[in-house]
Design a protein around this motif. Structure first.
Motif, PDB file in Angstrom:
ATOM      1  N   GLU A  54      -3.806  -8.892  -1.129  1.00 36.28           N
ATOM      2  CA  GLU A  54      -4.413  -7.688  -1.687  1.00 36.28           C
ATOM      3  C   GLU A  54      -5.712  -7.354  -0.957  1.00 36.28           C
ATOM      4  O   GLU A  54      -6.447  -8.234  -0.535  1.00 36.28           O
ATOM      5  CB  GLU A  54      -4.694  -7.862  -3.188  1.00 36.28           C
ATOM      6  CG  GLU A  54      -3.446  -7.867  -4.030  1.00 36.28           C
ATOM      7  CD  GLU A  54      -3.758  -7.736  -5.517  1.00 36.28           C
ATOM      8  OE1 GLU A  54      -4.851  -7.228  -5.849  1.00 36.28           O
ATOM      9  OE2 GLU A  54      -2.918  -8.132  -6.337  1.00 36.28           O
TER      10      GLU A  54
ATOM     11  N   LEU B 101       0.852  -1.179   0.000  1.00 39.97           N
ATOM     12  CA  LEU B 101       0.000   0.000   0.000  1.00 39.97           C
ATOM     13  C   LEU B 101       0.886   1.226   0.000  1.00 39.97           C
ATOM     14  O   LEU B 101       1.850   1.310   0.773  1.00 39.97           O
ATOM     15  CB  LEU B 101      -0.901   0.018   1.230  1.00 39.97           C
ATOM     16  CG  LEU B 101      -1.844  -1.165   1.423  1.00 39.97           C
ATOM     17  CD1 LEU B 101      -2.603  -1.013   2.729  1.00 39.97           C
ATOM     18  CD2 LEU B 101      -2.798  -1.282   0.249  1.00 39.97           C
TER      19      LEU B 101
ATOM     20  N   VAL C  93      -4.415   6.677  -1.361  1.00 39.13           N
ATOM     21  CA  VAL C  93      -3.974   5.311  -1.113  1.00 39.13           C
ATOM     22  C   VAL C  93      -3.925   4.574  -2.447  1.00 39.13           C
ATOM     23  O   VAL C  93      -4.900   4.588  -3.213  1.00 39.13           O
ATOM     24  CB  VAL C  93      -4.924   4.571  -0.149  1.00 39.13           C
ATOM     25  CG1 VAL C  93      -4.452   3.117   0.045  1.00 39.13           C
ATOM     26  CG2 VAL C  93      -4.996   5.286   1.193  1.00 39.13           C
ATOM     27  N   ARG C  94      -2.803   3.940  -2.742  1.00 44.21           N
ATOM     28  CA  ARG C  94      -2.669   3.110  -3.934  1.00 44.21           C
ATOM     29  C   ARG C  94      -2.215   1.712  -3.509  1.00 44.21           C
ATOM     30  O   ARG C  94      -1.502   1.560  -2.507  1.00 44.21           O
ATOM     31  CB  ARG C  94      -1.649   3.687  -4.920  1.00 44.21           C
ATOM     32  CG  ARG C  94      -1.991   5.077  -5.441  1.00 44.21           C
ATOM     33  CD  ARG C  94      -3.257   5.078  -6.269  1.00 44.21           C
ATOM     34  NE  ARG C  94      -3.559   6.390  -6.788  1.00 44.21           N
ATOM     35  CZ  ARG C  94      -3.327   6.766  -8.043  1.00 44.21           C
ATOM     36  NH1 ARG C  94      -2.770   5.921  -8.891  1.00 44.21           N
ATOM     37  NH2 ARG C  94      -3.640   7.978  -8.440  1.00 44.21           N
ATOM     38  N   GLN C  95      -2.610   0.714  -4.268  1.00 46.66           N
ATOM     39  CA  GLN C  95      -2.198  -0.660  -3.996  1.00 46.66           C
ATOM     40  C   GLN C  95      -1.444  -1.197  -5.208  1.00 46.66           C
ATOM     41  O   GLN C  95      -1.923  -1.112  -6.339  1.00 46.66           O
ATOM     42  CB  GLN C  95      -3.423  -1.529  -3.709  1.00 46.66           C
ATOM     43  CG  GLN C  95      -3.103  -2.978  -3.391  1.00 46.66           C
ATOM     44  CD  GLN C  95      -4.319  -3.730  -2.867  1.00 46.66           C
ATOM     45  OE1 GLN C  95      -4.337  -4.189  -1.738  1.00 46.66           O
ATOM     46  NE2 GLN C  95      -5.347  -3.846  -3.683  1.00 46.66           N
TER      47      GLN C  95
ATOM     48  N   GLU D  66      -8.754   5.627   2.577  1.00 50.99           N
ATOM     49  CA  GLU D  66      -8.707   6.978   2.015  1.00 50.99           C
ATOM     50  C   GLU D  66      -9.605   7.951   2.770  1.00 50.99           C
ATOM     51  O   GLU D  66      -9.374   9.158   2.736  1.00 50.99           O
ATOM     52  CB  GLU D  66      -9.098   6.945   0.542  1.00 50.99           C
ATOM     53  CG  GLU D  66      -8.002   6.395  -0.347  1.00 50.99           C
ATOM     54  CD  GLU D  66      -8.248   6.691  -1.814  1.00 50.99           C
ATOM     55  OE1 GLU D  66      -9.417   6.623  -2.234  1.00 50.99           O
ATOM     56  OE2 GLU D  66      -7.263   6.964  -2.536  1.00 50.99           O
TER      57      GLU D  66
ATOM     58  N   LEU E 211      -9.813  -0.194   0.696  1.00 52.57           N
ATOM     59  CA  LEU E 211      -8.998   0.920   0.199  1.00 52.57           C
ATOM     60  C   LEU E 211      -9.752   2.243   0.357  1.00 52.57           C
ATOM     61  O   LEU E 211      -9.161   3.260   0.759  1.00 52.57           O
ATOM     62  CB  LEU E 211      -8.626   0.699  -1.259  1.00 52.57           C
ATOM     63  CG  LEU E 211      -7.720  -0.506  -1.558  1.00 52.57           C
ATOM     64  CD1 LEU E 211      -7.525  -0.663  -3.051  1.00 52.57           C
ATOM     65  CD2 LEU E 211      -6.367  -0.350  -0.858  1.00 52.57           C
ATOM     66  N   ARG E 212     -11.041   2.230   0.089  1.00 56.38           N
ATOM     67  CA  ARG E 212     -11.835   3.462   0.263  1.00 56.38           C
ATOM     68  C   ARG E 212     -11.911   3.855   1.734  1.00 56.38           C
ATOM     69  O   ARG E 212     -11.857   5.043   2.075  1.00 56.38           O
ATOM     70  CB  ARG E 212     -13.240   3.253  -0.303  1.00 56.38           C
ATOM     71  CG  ARG E 212     -13.301   3.227  -1.831  1.00 56.38           C
ATOM     72  CD  ARG E 212     -14.726   3.353  -2.329  1.00 56.38           C
ATOM     73  NE  ARG E 212     -15.527   2.210  -1.922  1.00 56.38           N
ATOM     74  CZ  ARG E 212     -15.689   1.119  -2.659  1.00 56.38           C
ATOM     75  NH1 ARG E 212     -15.081   1.023  -3.831  1.00 56.38           N
ATOM     76  NH2 ARG E 212     -16.444   0.133  -2.238  1.00 56.38           N
TER      77      ARG E 212
END
Length: 545
Positions: free
Chosen positions: A521, A473, A539-541, A531, A527-528
């Motif tokens: 993953e 992440l 946030v990036r994966q 953020e 992920l939201r």
């Protein structure tokens, strides 16, 4: 079966090849062609002992055990595009080049896609059936004219681009969606780029030309079909599984979609109980994209030429797999691996498709910029183009998509003896080392120690040292108390195990950048949630493996 002469290199045909291909091989000096198309598995295994090349279609499965039985095999040629029936990693481990014929069916598939569009628009199959039934339904079978209408093309690879030319010849306006095609490439094709959300309601017809992966299975589902224009047409001659077939049948049955044309299906042959069989205004064909004499003739000739060139001239430029392993070619392997991982990182950080990526290498190795640039292209494009993609074909595929990969040799950077830096830019190159347009994201990496282990050392303006492996992440946040703890809490609630957490910051109270390695993953919902945390800006994966 033809007997090989003393010293000739034996080419085994496991599946049929048209005469054009066979004659090309037999005309080459030093090659002997043997026909084993009627041989069983054990006979084929025996024939491969001492053979130099194996040519297959889709029927023969080239498995690790078959490869092991081929003690002198140098080439496996696939007379076609897909190589799902060939174990490429097993071939690569043995130093066997895997070749295919990627462009041979482009024209035929594009023509079929457009034929489906025409048949759906003018209700050709329905009209044919009605006449055969003794009817004359001229007033009822009213279609639509394509000229002046808008066609949406999803995917601008080889086939998608060919469909664009045909649509423009019919007087259609073309809108395209392909996140990794640059504005320059779109301009060259004469199409307008749009997001998927913009494209769906704007088009009278939509055609799909994208690869199938687990990420985009059901790419066109109920939500997307509902967003399409009332009475519009959907065509899929790309891959079965891209369209939710039950949802498509419902959209046709309700009249929301005017028609559809399908050449590919989730399960082939199409099951007897498929809901598509009863759907109205649906044109079928049984996966005929490459089923023309011309395409098959080109496939046979193209694969024969590639196999001949590899065996006779040592030309492996058509190979799909890497031409050498990590330990070969003067230590280029670790540098290529670093470039590949940096390419994956850049792809995860760059939203807008760049027209150019500068690949800078600072270090003592000569001759590595070419394979390094190809490795970067593989990492950047890997999840976004039709497989197979590797260091042999990545640069040409990038060029087809309007992405320029520029190689720059620099001095070593700081204490790093092998340093690689990638920078994305929009606009076309102007002179040496200059580009028109803005410079995008910059990422850098280096090889550390005597074992030359890869490390990420730069992301944008942040300096950080972390190993590029597994799932990471990338978190940009305001430098304030509580952010790390809040991130840990969300990950804990999601049962995500943290392996490492690296943090970099410019100055106290400014911005921070974190790299968090996790075991698996995360879903989009988690992920939201990350953020939405106070202080978190992005946030990036990225999966590096």
């Amino acid at each position: 079966m033809s007997e090989s002469k003393g010293g000739d290199l034996r080419v085994i045909l496991a599946d049929p090849l048209l005469p054009d291909g066979i004659e090309t091989l037999r005309a080459a000096p030093g090659l002997a062609v043997e026909d084993h198309t009627e041989s069983d598995r054990e006979a084929l295994r025996s024939a491969l002992e001492g053979a130099s090349a194996l040519i297959v279609r889709s029927r023969t499965k080239v498995t690790p055990d078959l490869i092991e039985s081929a003690d002198r095999l140098r080439v496996v040629g696939r007379a076609g595009v897909g190589v799902d029936n060939i174990d490429i990693p097993a071939a690569t481990r043995r130093g066997i080049a895997v070749l295919n014929a990627p462009a041979a069916n482009t024209q035929s598939t594009a023509e079929l896609a457009f034929a489906l569009l025409l048949a759906a628009a003018r209700r050709i199959t329905e009209a044919d059936a009605s006449i055969r039934a003794g009817e004359w339904r001229r007033k009822e079978l009213r279609g639509i004219q394509l000229s002046g209408k808008t066609l949406g093309v999803i995917g601008l690879g080889r086939i998608g681009a060919e469909v664009v030319w045909r649509a423009r010849a019919f007087g259609m306006r073309v809108v395209a969606h392909d996140p990794f095609v640059s504005a320059d490439r779109a301009s060259d094709l004469g199409v307008e780029l749009a997001s998927l959300d913009e494209l769906l309601p704007a088009c009278h017809a939509i055609t799909l030309h994208v690869p199938l992966s687990e990420e985009n299975r059901g790419f066109i589902g109920r939500k997307e079909l509902a967003a399409m224009r009332q009475g519009s047409i959907l065509v899929n001659a790309a891959r079965g599984g891209l369209v939710d077939e039950a949802a498509l049948a419902e959209a046709l049955g309700s009249g929301h979609l005017g028609a559809a044309g399908l050449d590919v299906f989730e399960t082939e042959p199409l099951p007897a109980d498929s809901p598509l069989r009863d759907a109205p205004q649906l044109v079928f064909s049984p996966h005929l994209g490459a089923s023309t004499y011309e395409a098959q003739r080109q496939v046979s000739r193209q694969i024969a030429i590639s196999v001949r060139d590899a065996l006779v001239d040592g030309d492996y430029s058509a190979a799909l797999n890497a031409p050498f392993e990590a330990e070969d070619r003067d230590g280029a392997g670790p540098i290529m691996d670093l470039g590949y991982r940096l390419g994956r990182l850049l792809a995860g950080l760059e939203d807008a498709p760049p027209s150019r990526i500068d690949v800078r290498y600072g270090g003592p190795r000569d001759g590595v910029l070419g394979p390094l640039a190809a490795s970067v292209a593989v990492g950047f494009l890997e999840r976004r183009v039709d497989p197979p993609l590797n260091v042999v074909n990545a640069l040409s595929i990038a060029a087809e998509r309007g992405l320029e990969i520029v190689r720059v040799r620099t001095q070593a950077v700081g204490d790093y003896t092998n340093y690689v830096e990638l920078s994305a830019a929009s606009g076309r190159a102007r002179g040496r080392g200059r580009s028109r347009g803005g410079r995008g994201m910059v990422v850098g990496g280096a090889l550390m120690g005597s074992r030359m282990e890869p490390r990420i050392v730069r992301v944008g303006t942040f300096r950080i040292e972390t190993e590029p492996r597994g799932t990471c992440l990338l978190i940009r946040n305001r430098d304030q108390p509580g952010v790390i703890g809040a991130v840990g809490t969300v990950l804990g609630e999601a049962n995500a195990n943290i392996a490492e957490y690296h943090l970099a910051r410019r100055k106290g109270g400014g911005q921070s950048f974190g790299v968090v390695r996790i075991d698996e993953e995360l879903p989009a919902a988690t992920l939201r949630e990350l953020e939405d945390l106070d202080g978190v800006e992005e946030v990036r994966q990225v999966n590096f493996d």
